[in-house]
Structures are given as C-alpha cells and as structure tokens.
Design a protein around this motif. Sequence first.
Motif, PDB file in Angstrom:
ATOM      1  N   GLY A  26      37.497  25.013  62.556  1.00 52.26           N
ATOM      2  CA  GLY A  26      36.363  24.142  62.848  1.00 52.26           C
ATOM      3  C   GLY A  26      36.665  22.666  62.723  1.00 52.26           C
ATOM      4  N   GLY A  27      37.944  22.290  62.717  1.00 51.68           N
ATOM      5  CA  GLY A  27      38.305  20.884  62.613  1.00 51.68           C
ATOM      6  C   GLY A  27      37.894  20.085  63.840  1.00 51.68           C
ATOM      7  N   ILE A  28      37.612  18.804  63.619  1.00 53.38           N
ATOM      8  CA  ILE A  28      37.126  17.959  64.715  1.00 53.38           C
ATOM      9  C   ILE A  28      38.284  17.355  65.491  1.00 53.38           C
ATOM     10  CG2 ILE A  28      35.027  17.412  63.432  1.00 53.38           C
ATOM     11  CD1 ILE A  28      36.214  14.602  62.976  1.00 53.38           C
ATOM     12  N   ALA A  38      39.781  37.352  59.832  1.00 52.82           N
ATOM     13  CA  ALA A  38      39.639  38.794  60.045  1.00 52.82           C
ATOM     14  C   ALA A  38      39.092  39.496  58.805  1.00 52.82           C
ATOM     15  CB  ALA A  38      40.997  39.401  60.429  1.00 52.82           C
ATOM     16  N   GLU A  39      39.390  38.946  57.623  1.00 51.46           N
ATOM     17  CA  GLU A  39      38.890  39.530  56.377  1.00 51.46           C
ATOM     18  C   GLU A  39      37.431  39.170  56.109  1.00 51.46           C
ATOM     19  OE1 GLU A  39      40.459  41.639  54.199  1.00 51.46           O
ATOM     20  OE2 GLU A  39      42.082  41.762  55.671  1.00 51.46           O
ATOM     21  N   GLY A  40      36.843  38.324  56.982  1.00 47.73           N
ATOM     22  CA  GLY A  40      35.425  38.027  56.872  1.00 47.73           C
ATOM     23  C   GLY A  40      35.088  36.684  56.254  1.00 47.73           C
ATOM     24  N   TRP A  41      36.079  35.862  55.968  1.00 48.99           N
ATOM     25  CA  TRP A  41      35.799  34.550  55.387  1.00 48.99           C
ATOM     26  C   TRP A  41      35.341  33.578  56.472  1.00 48.99           C
ATOM     27  CZ3 TRP A  41      35.511  33.763  50.284  1.00 48.99           C
ATOM     28  CH2 TRP A  41      36.070  34.737  49.458  1.00 48.99           C
ATOM     29  N   GLY A  42      34.352  32.755  56.151  1.00 51.04           N
ATOM     30  CA  GLY A  42      33.862  31.762  57.088  1.00 51.04           C
ATOM     31  C   GLY A  42      34.875  30.647  57.296  1.00 51.04           C
ATOM     32  N   ALA A  57      41.452  11.894  61.428  1.00 52.24           N
ATOM     33  CA  ALA A  57      40.316  12.793  61.193  1.00 52.24           C
ATOM     34  C   ALA A  57      40.592  13.685  59.990  1.00 52.24           C
ATOM     35  CB  ALA A  57      40.080  13.656  62.424  1.00 52.24           C
ATOM     36  N   PRO A  58      39.555  14.067  59.254  1.00 53.56           N
ATOM     37  CA  PRO A  58      39.734  14.973  58.119  1.00 53.56           C
ATOM     38  C   PRO A  58      40.091  16.375  58.588  1.00 53.56           C
ATOM     39  CG  PRO A  58      37.413  14.634  58.565  1.00 53.56           C
ATOM     40  CD  PRO A  58      38.153  13.699  59.468  1.00 53.56           C
ATOM     41  N   THR A  59      40.653  17.163  57.699  1.00 57.23           N
ATOM     42  CA  THR A  59      41.059  18.518  58.044  1.00 57.23           C
ATOM     43  C   THR A  59      41.119  19.372  56.792  1.00 57.23           C
ATOM     44  OG1 THR A  59      42.817  19.866  59.048  1.00 57.23           O
ATOM     45  CG2 THR A  59      43.500  17.878  57.864  1.00 57.23           C
ATOM     46  N   SER A  60      40.938  20.672  56.952  1.00 57.09           N
ATOM     47  CA  SER A  60      41.101  21.595  55.832  1.00 57.09           C
ATOM     48  C   SER A  60      42.476  22.254  55.863  1.00 57.09           C
ATOM     49  CB  SER A  60      40.003  22.661  55.849  1.00 57.09           C
ATOM     50  OG  SER A  60      40.002  23.367  57.074  1.00 57.09           O
ATOM     51  N   VAL A  61      43.338  21.806  56.789  1.00 57.18           N
ATOM     52  CA  VAL A  61      44.737  22.217  56.810  1.00 57.18           C
ATOM     53  C   VAL A  61      45.555  21.051  56.262  1.00 57.18           C
ATOM     54  CG1 VAL A  61      46.667  23.020  58.213  1.00 57.18           C
ATOM     55  CG2 VAL A  61      44.326  23.657  58.837  1.00 57.18           C
TER      56      VAL A  61
END
Length: 392
Positions: A288-290, A220-224, A299-303
């Motif tokens: 956008g995780g797979i 919501a703050e605009g970060w991709g 699988a990789p993740t950014s969480v």
Amino acid sequence: MAGTKKYRILSLDGGGSWAVIQVKALMKIYGEDTHGHRVLSNFDLVAANSGGSIVAAALFEDLQLDQILALFQSEKQRREIFSELPWYKKLNPIRLVLPAPQFSTKKKHQAIRAALPKTGSMPMDEIKVHGKNDAPVKLIFASYNYDRDRAKFLRSWPSKAGSVTDPFKPMALADAVHASTNAPIEYFDEPASIDGVQYWDGGLTGYNNPALAAATEAIAEGWGKDEIAILSIGTANTMLPLSGKAESPVLIRKKQVSTITNDLKKLSATIMADPPDAHSFLAHIMLGGILPAPAQCPAPTSVIRLNPLIQPEGDPTNGWTLPKGLDERSFKRLVELNMAAVEQEDVDLIVKFCELWMQGEVRNQSIRAGKDFSCEIGFARFTEALAAWKAM
C-alpha cells in the motif's frame, strides 16, 4: 522494540561473503553480543537467499551476532564455504568464452553442516523460536529447482501460498541453506543435490532479494497490508553514473560492449544485480505504499531497505567525487569484487565500506531512486533508515 506494525519480516539478500554487511547491520540495531534467538524475537518471518541464508540459519542456531560475524570474517571459515577446486577440475576447453567454476559444491554442504551443529540436521518445522507475536518464527529460503526450471521456496511451515496438491515436506536446515547458496557458472561446480532433486541459487529466479516473496507470504497468511513491516538488508550494490565530470575515472561507468564473453559474464552476475531494486519497490506497492509527487520525495514506506551503495557523491553538473573514507584504489576494488570474496584484504575492505555506510559517508539504497540517484522512496542514509525501522 516499540512500534505500530503488527507483523515484522526480516529479509536477507544473497551476496556470498558480502553478507558480512547484514551481520554488521544487525549488530548495530540489536547489539554485538546479542544471541540469534533474541534477534528473531523481533520478527514473525525471516526470508533469505544465498549468503543471507547462512546468516538466517545462524540466527536459528542461536549463535551470538559476533560469532556469526566470525563466520564471514575468518578466512579459514570462508575457504571452507568457498572451497577451491583442484586445478584439473577448473579446466574448461572454452574458458575464453565461458567462465569456469571455482568451488566445490559438496564441500560447501559439509561446511554448512559443520557451522550448524545443533540445528543443521533438524527439519525446519521442528526448529521453534518464538517471535514478535509469540508464535514460531517462520523461515523461507529462495532456491531454483534445476530439474523443473522453476523457483522453489523452501519453507518451515505449510504455507497458504504454497501448492495445495503437493504435500508439505520440510528440508533439514543445512540442506535448505545448501540449496539456496549454490551460485552457478563461475562459482560452484554442480547443482546441490537434496533427496534426488537438484538446486541452484535462488538468485536465478529473481529472488536474490526475497522481500517481495516474504510480503506475499504475510498477505497469504491473512495479515493486512497496513500491518506489515519489512526490514530488508542487502549485501551492497554498485550504481555508477554514466556521464559527468569526475575527480577519478573509476567513478564513471564505461559504455558496455556486447560480446559473447562479456554477455556471459553479465549473465552470471545478474543474480546479484537488478532484482534488489525491483523487488523492494514491488513490495512497497504491494503493502500500500504511495507513489510520490516531486514535492513529496522521499515518500514514506513500510519497507525499510538497508543496503550500502558503491556510488560516488555529487551530480553531473558539479561533478562526482569519491565517498569520504575511500580512495580511488579502494573504490575500484569494491566495484570489481564479486560475491566470492575470500582474501582477507578484500573482506576487510568490505567491512570498512560497511562501517562508512553506517556512519553516513556512503549512500544507502533507495526503494526507488530518480534522476542522478535522488531518493524518491525510502532513505538515502543508513541513520534515516534505522530511525524509521525503530519507529515501525
């Protein structure tokens, strides 16, 4: 800490005394005597609930991590948060059906204020700690508005995800922590009352793990989506197999019998149950995780989920065994302990369990687990998850 992600979130689950695990994890990452503001300088947003809210507030108070650890390891401190009601206030005419509250809401509020002498009385928007992007670190607590029967997010800034018709009005830090830490039914005796509004623990809204709420705020703050990384630290979960041979009966979950008493007990415990599993996965998808094929697991993740599991080693075919370092009595006790662990022996056991997890003897919670607890998304061991966070 070097990395490629531009916006970093620290998400802290609820869990009462088990939040000692979060402090131990932060000490492992940033050092035992690191001050709270130094930890916060690695993040842009902190989201927390219940026990995690106490950890988050202590970071903004700029306590050293070893001082925050003492808040949970000191039995005196714990008993100020979990202040026992006198016996006559525990009386419940239908106690055989409905668990009675054990602790004083008002005394918890006093204890939180005492633990935050510098920042507790300050409105949240006035507590300025510069984060990774050299802007004040945002802070959000999950809570439940008892009067309106809906989730309430207590923020330190006028969020773009918040209501546009309800003017932003920040709470004092200690009041917000109080509103977020007030577990009902068998824990505290009444809702937390702040400025005429009543609150229960944010876990009632499904946000015991606030990672999904935090991801929403960042977007919501605009970060991709590809710019955001989340370090989500839990307070342990129990995940037992339903079948298979085992070296001890405590390793197998018994078939559950539905009765009014059991169902009410389950209802009171759900604030710490499923949401940690669901919300980490939903945040993974949102960013956008797979979704992996069998050959791509894990699988990789950014969480990055850091959370120890009370779970046996092995599988149904070869048998389930106790994790190294835990005997049958200790494992059984961990399964039985609720979030209001006050006795020193119990907290010492939680700390031992946490240390075994960080040594790799106890499994780490996956973002998504498959058959027989196989890790499909995320990291099965603490060291793997830690290395992934450091590379973010």
